[in-house]
Design a protein around this motif. Sequence first.
Motif, PDB file in Angstrom:
ATOM      1  N   HIS A 211     -30.198 -64.146 -35.861  1.00 52.85           N
ATOM      2  CA  HIS A 211     -29.994 -63.149 -34.633  1.00 52.85           C
ATOM      3  C   HIS A 211     -30.539 -63.748 -33.486  1.00 52.85           C
ATOM      4  CE1 HIS A 211     -28.960 -59.687 -37.426  1.00 52.85           C
ATOM      5  NE2 HIS A 211     -30.029 -60.292 -37.959  1.00 52.85           N
ATOM      6  N   PHE A 212     -31.420 -64.737 -33.693  1.00 55.50           N
ATOM      7  CA  PHE A 212     -32.086 -65.377 -32.380  1.00 55.50           C
ATOM      8  C   PHE A 212     -32.277 -66.653 -32.462  1.00 55.50           C
ATOM      9  CE2 PHE A 212     -36.654 -66.151 -30.362  1.00 55.50           C
ATOM     10  CZ  PHE A 212     -36.054 -65.898 -29.191  1.00 55.50           C
ATOM     11  N   ARG A 213     -31.275 -67.635 -32.168  1.00 54.12           N
ATOM     12  CA  ARG A 213     -31.126 -69.097 -32.351  1.00 54.12           C
ATOM     13  C   ARG A 213     -32.133 -69.727 -31.454  1.00 54.12           C
ATOM     14  NH1 ARG A 213     -25.678 -70.453 -34.747  1.00 54.12           N
ATOM     15  NH2 ARG A 213     -25.187 -68.660 -35.633  1.00 54.12           N
ATOM     16  N   ASP A 214     -32.752 -69.160 -30.764  1.00 52.29           N
ATOM     17  CA  ASP A 214     -33.625 -69.875 -29.838  1.00 52.29           C
ATOM     18  C   ASP A 214     -35.007 -70.025 -30.698  1.00 52.29           C
ATOM     19  OD1 ASP A 214     -32.167 -70.227 -27.736  1.00 52.29           O
ATOM     20  OD2 ASP A 214     -32.735 -68.527 -26.509  1.00 52.29           O
ATOM     21  N   PHE A 215     -35.013 -69.103 -31.842  1.00 55.87           N
ATOM     22  CA  PHE A 215     -36.238 -69.250 -32.585  1.00 55.87           C
ATOM     23  C   PHE A 215     -36.687 -70.861 -33.085  1.00 55.87           C
ATOM     24  CE2 PHE A 215     -38.263 -69.300 -36.986  1.00 55.87           C
ATOM     25  CZ  PHE A 215     -39.409 -68.607 -36.679  1.00 55.87           C
ATOM     26  N   THR A 216     -35.579 -71.558 -33.184  1.00 53.42           N
ATOM     27  CA  THR A 216     -35.817 -73.140 -33.651  1.00 53.42           C
ATOM     28  C   THR A 216     -36.609 -73.852 -32.749  1.00 53.42           C
ATOM     29  OG1 THR A 216     -33.605 -73.543 -32.991  1.00 53.42           O
ATOM     30  CG2 THR A 216     -33.765 -72.928 -35.166  1.00 53.42           C
ATOM     31  N   SER A 217     -36.191 -73.531 -31.513  1.00 55.80           N
ATOM     32  CA  SER A 217     -36.974 -74.126 -30.126  1.00 55.80           C
ATOM     33  C   SER A 217     -38.573 -73.946 -30.356  1.00 55.80           C
ATOM     34  CB  SER A 217     -36.518 -73.578 -28.939  1.00 55.80           C
ATOM     35  OG  SER A 217     -35.103 -74.254 -29.043  1.00 55.80           O
ATOM     36  N   PHE A 218     -38.973 -72.759 -30.957  1.00 56.44           N
ATOM     37  CA  PHE A 218     -40.299 -72.183 -31.031  1.00 56.44           C
ATOM     38  C   PHE A 218     -40.960 -72.998 -32.297  1.00 56.44           C
ATOM     39  CE2 PHE A 218     -38.787 -69.035 -28.367  1.00 56.44           C
ATOM     40  CZ  PHE A 218     -39.667 -68.806 -27.142  1.00 56.44           C
ATOM     41  N   LEU A 219     -40.235 -73.485 -33.220  1.00 53.59           N
ATOM     42  CA  LEU A 219     -40.677 -73.848 -34.366  1.00 53.59           C
ATOM     43  C   LEU A 219     -41.919 -74.909 -34.102  1.00 53.59           C
ATOM     44  CD1 LEU A 219     -37.866 -73.971 -36.948  1.00 53.59           C
ATOM     45  CD2 LEU A 219     -39.863 -72.437 -36.981  1.00 53.59           C
ATOM     46  N   PRO A 220     -41.623 -75.842 -33.312  1.00 52.51           N
ATOM     47  CA  PRO A 220     -42.705 -76.963 -33.247  1.00 52.51           C
ATOM     48  C   PRO A 220     -44.124 -76.362 -32.752  1.00 52.51           C
ATOM     49  CG  PRO A 220     -40.760 -77.668 -32.467  1.00 52.51           C
ATOM     50  CD  PRO A 220     -40.619 -76.370 -32.535  1.00 52.51           C
ATOM     51  N   PHE A 221     -44.041 -75.303 -31.853  1.00 50.48           N
ATOM     52  CA  PHE A 221     -45.243 -74.633 -31.267  1.00 50.48           C
ATOM     53  C   PHE A 221     -45.939 -73.876 -32.574  1.00 50.48           C
ATOM     54  CE2 PHE A 221     -42.131 -75.111 -27.977  1.00 50.48           C
ATOM     55  CZ  PHE A 221     -42.757 -75.952 -27.232  1.00 50.48           C
ATOM     56  N   ILE A 222     -45.085 -73.038 -33.202  1.00 50.00           N
ATOM     57  CA  ILE A 222     -45.387 -72.501 -34.243  1.00 50.00           C
ATOM     58  C   ILE A 222     -46.128 -73.213 -35.609  1.00 50.00           C
ATOM     59  CG2 ILE A 222     -44.882 -71.185 -36.364  1.00 50.00           C
ATOM     60  CD1 ILE A 222     -42.615 -69.796 -34.601  1.00 50.00           C
ATOM     61  N   GLN A 223     -45.573 -74.422 -35.948  1.00 48.25           N
ATOM     62  CA  GLN A 223     -46.031 -75.211 -36.817  1.00 48.25           C
ATOM     63  C   GLN A 223     -47.375 -76.031 -36.118  1.00 48.25           C
ATOM     64  OE1 GLN A 223     -42.714 -77.885 -36.939  1.00 48.25           O
ATOM     65  NE2 GLN A 223     -42.102 -77.012 -39.002  1.00 48.25           N
ATOM     66  N   ARG A 224     -47.285 -76.124 -35.137  1.00 45.85           N
ATOM     67  CA  ARG A 224     -48.555 -76.832 -34.467  1.00 45.85           C
ATOM     68  C   ARG A 224     -49.938 -75.797 -34.502  1.00 45.85           C
ATOM     69  NH1 ARG A 224     -46.625 -78.659 -29.969  1.00 45.85           N
ATOM     70  NH2 ARG A 224     -45.640 -80.301 -31.038  1.00 45.85           N
ATOM     71  N   LEU A 225     -49.594 -74.427 -34.319  1.00 47.23           N
ATOM     72  CA  LEU A 225     -50.453 -73.431 -34.295  1.00 47.23           C
ATOM     73  C   LEU A 225     -51.007 -73.125 -35.500  1.00 47.23           C
ATOM     74  CD1 LEU A 225     -51.859 -71.382 -32.601  1.00 47.23           C
ATOM     75  CD2 LEU A 225     -50.066 -69.721 -33.244  1.00 47.23           C
TER      76      LEU A 225
END
Length: 306
Positions: A211-225
């Motif tokens: 539904h939200f393809r841009d989620f993959t762009s947020f993954l590095p930040f989520i992983q770092r957090l």
Amino acid sequence: MVPARVQRHDLRRIDWMSEGESSPEFKAIQAKPPFFKYLAQTWQRLPFAAYLAWYQVFTANARTKVGLGWVVLRPLLNAGVYGIIFGLLLGNSRPENYISFLITGVFLFEFFASTLKGGAVAVIHNESLIKTISFPRLALPLSTVIREFINIAFVLLVLIVLLVLMPVRHEGHWQLANTVTPSWFLIIPIMAVYILFCFGIASFCARLTVHFRDFTSFLPFIQRLMMYGSGVIFALENLLSEYQTALDILRLNPVHSFLALARGAFLTEYPVLTQDWIVILVATAIVLPVGVVYFWRGEQIYGRSE
């Protein structure tokens, strides 16, 4: 048998025809079966998910000279970089036996981070497969978890060897190596719950990305957090000793509890706390069904062109 005149788009509507159905008339049925039947069908496709996982493990680094060695070399290099940088920055706030503390955290966190990333793209990177073959789509995040379990199995073997051979400081004295104790076997139930937790995460992220393809762009930040909030590199108790409320909140992070339990299993300096067991069991009891049900509810939309 489906008549030859049935078009390709009609075939998608009969993905879930039950095996005993023999009506002479073609009946269009829903693409999404009942939940428990869906789970049973996914279980039947376990060999397919396992084969897909093995294939991805051996092809991921097939064109590199190190090959499968990257499965272990990657977390080792990460631990080395973090150890050099944060080992100096932390100074006296370094946890006891910092190298053992660090490699245990980095190696175990790698499983969560890789499952999160792999689960997020499990559907969108396999759309051609979805459109070609009839199978329960939950097999895709399941295959991701199996693949990362294969990887972590190699990593855990290396971790155990390193912990056995690594000199440690215990009660003010240096020992040439860690002593293997019965507590080391706690890693088996810890990993069993960890796998179920990550499967729930992978299933949820697999549909979310559709539904939200841009989620993959947020993954590095989520992983770092998650890495900093889980105490992978440093002990939260040392850095947040003056901020008890923030520390209590971060202790509810299930990934932190998984790492704390693994350190408690392998390293005598760190306790195995009942609180951490409660956190991982409650978190898994919530995340696993929520992730699987959320994925199942979107079964009929996977592979469709928008």
